[in-house]
Each structure stands twice: as C-alpha cells, then as structure tokens.
Design a protein around this motif. Structure first.
Motif, PDB file in Angstrom:
ATOM      1  N   GLU A 165       0.823  -1.217   0.000  1.00 41.40           N
ATOM      2  CA  GLU A 165       0.000   0.000   0.000  1.00 41.40           C
ATOM      3  C   GLU A 165       0.855   1.264   0.000  1.00 41.40           C
ATOM      4  OE1 GLU A 165      -3.997  -1.518   2.381  1.00 41.40           O
ATOM      5  OE2 GLU A 165      -2.371  -0.614   3.534  1.00 41.40           O
ATOM      6  N   ARG A 166       1.951   1.238   0.730  1.00 41.37           N
ATOM      7  CA  ARG A 166       2.765   2.446   0.890  1.00 41.37           C
ATOM      8  C   ARG A 166       3.739   2.682  -0.266  1.00 41.37           C
ATOM      9  NH1 ARG A 166       6.767   3.853   5.875  1.00 41.37           N
ATOM     10  NH2 ARG A 166       7.343   5.921   5.130  1.00 41.37           N
ATOM     11  N   PHE A 167       4.337   1.605  -0.787  1.00 41.81           N
ATOM     12  CA  PHE A 167       5.410   1.780  -1.744  1.00 41.81           C
ATOM     13  C   PHE A 167       5.090   1.300  -3.161  1.00 41.81           C
ATOM     14  CE2 PHE A 167       7.525   1.417   2.412  1.00 41.81           C
ATOM     15  CZ  PHE A 167       8.094   2.677   2.459  1.00 41.81           C
ATOM     16  N   VAL A 168       4.341   0.243  -3.292  1.00 39.50           N
ATOM     17  CA  VAL A 168       4.104  -0.322  -4.623  1.00 39.50           C
ATOM     18  C   VAL A 168       2.934   0.366  -5.311  1.00 39.50           C
ATOM     19  CG1 VAL A 168       3.570  -2.416  -5.916  1.00 39.50           C
ATOM     20  CG2 VAL A 168       5.097  -2.543  -3.936  1.00 39.50           C
ATOM     21  N   ALA A 169       1.780   0.353  -4.687  1.00 36.39           N
ATOM     22  CA  ALA A 169       0.577   0.903  -5.322  1.00 36.39           C
ATOM     23  C   ALA A 169       0.745   2.369  -5.733  1.00 36.39           C
ATOM     24  CB  ALA A 169      -0.635   0.717  -4.413  1.00 36.39           C
ATOM     25  N   PRO A 170       1.289   3.239  -4.868  1.00 36.96           N
ATOM     26  CA  PRO A 170       1.435   4.639  -5.300  1.00 36.96           C
ATOM     27  C   PRO A 170       2.391   4.812  -6.482  1.00 36.96           C
ATOM     28  CG  PRO A 170       1.653   4.466  -2.910  1.00 36.96           C
ATOM     29  CD  PRO A 170       1.639   3.068  -3.457  1.00 36.96           C
ATOM     30  N   VAL A 171       3.476   4.067  -6.492  1.00 37.82           N
ATOM     31  CA  VAL A 171       4.450   4.200  -7.579  1.00 37.82           C
ATOM     32  C   VAL A 171       3.835   3.740  -8.898  1.00 37.82           C
ATOM     33  CG1 VAL A 171       6.638   3.305  -8.471  1.00 37.82           C
ATOM     34  CG2 VAL A 171       6.471   4.055  -6.093  1.00 37.82           C
TER      35      VAL A 171
END
Length: 181
Positions: A165-171
């Motif tokens: 949620e913090r690193f993969v989805a936003p990128v």
C-alpha cells in the motif's frame, strides 16, 4: 512453437508430474528422467514435447502463471468495494503462489535466482502482471515485486500489505498516470 500450442493431455500429465517433483525436491534438483518416470512416459516421449529441462521449466511456469493470473482476476472481481485493485492483486498473487507447493518451490534456495529470470518472460508478465496493470512496464515491475516478496517475504501478511500500500501501489499509480498523458 509456443507452450500453448503443446497443451495436450500428455503435456498436462508431464507438467503435473514435474510440479509434484518440484514441490518435493526443489526445481533444479529434478531431472528429466525423474519427470518422465513420474509422468509414466518414456524419456523419448518427454523429449518430444520438451527438448530440454529449461523448456519444460518454462512451460510449467507459464502454465502456472496463467492459472494464478486467472485466480487473481477472480479475486479482484470479488474484492470489496473501494479496495485498491493493485494492492489486492499483489496480495492475492502472493497467497495463491504460497498455497501451491509446486510454485512455492521456485522461491527457495537455490532456485530463486532462476525463477527471477523465468518470471520476466513475456507470457508470465501477460498472464499475471497485466491482470493488475494495463501498462506493460508496470506489469513487468509488479511481477518483479511479487517475485521479490515471495523470495524474501515480509514478517506477515499485514506487513506485506503495508509495504504494498505504501510503496508499490502509489508508484505504479503515478507511473500509469504519466503513461496515459
């Protein structure tokens, strides 16, 4: 000839036997002779469908990527309203691979390095990555993330969810929005 062209009952029996052996012994420890014996066929029959062990391994991974991709697509179709499809897709892929001993065998020592190479094949990215991201580069990157999390898992599912949620989805979301411009 692609692996899809070779989908026959004999090929399915061979790949099923290979999967059982991979689960029990590890991927690189299994010989073609063992696979032929477990599939109940001669080595000549095995080599008629697969000219060498890397071809058989690739066919196995491609077939299983299609299966996992279909399971992920089904999970996403039934996901709770408002859930992030990218996060849910990555976590579903992890669950489905971990639930299958024949697939999980690909992510331990010494097989993980070989797995990373095979996982970047176009059929794997198409079957799995593109179920979560329409952008081919994002799909390829998501497959790498999934392979990474399978090779070096988080402490538990909650930690993996936080990381995705913090690193993969936003990128991926930012990358896909830039591609759409």
């Amino acid at each position: 000839m692609s692996w899809v062209d070779r989908r026959t009952p004999a090929v399915e029996r061979i790949l099923d036997a290979a999967g059982r052996l991979f689960a029990g012994q590890g991927v690189d420890a299994v010989s073609m002779a063992q696979i032929a014996a477990a599939a109940g066929c001669s080595r000549a029959t095995l080599y008629r469908y697969f000219p060498d062990r890397p071809s058989l391994q690739l066919a196995f991974v491609q077939r299983e990527a299609v299966r996992v991709g279909a399971l992920v697509a089904t999970d996403l179709a039934g996901a709770r309203r408002g859930a992030d499809p990218l996060t849910e897709g990555v976590l579903a892929a992890l669950r489905h691979v971990r639930a299958n001993p024949a697939l999980l065998a690909w992510f331990g020592d010494p097989d993980a390095a070989h797995t990373a190479d095979v996982a970047q094949g176009s059929e794997v990215v198409e079957a799995l990555g593109l179920t979560m991201a329409a952008d081919p580069d994002a799909a390829r990157w998501l497959v790498r993330v999934i392979v990474s999390l399978l090779t070096v898992p988080g402490g538990d599912e909650a930690e993996e969810r936080r990381l995705v949620e913090r690193f993969v989805a936003p990128v991926v979301a930012v990358g896909q929005s830039r591609t759409q411009r």
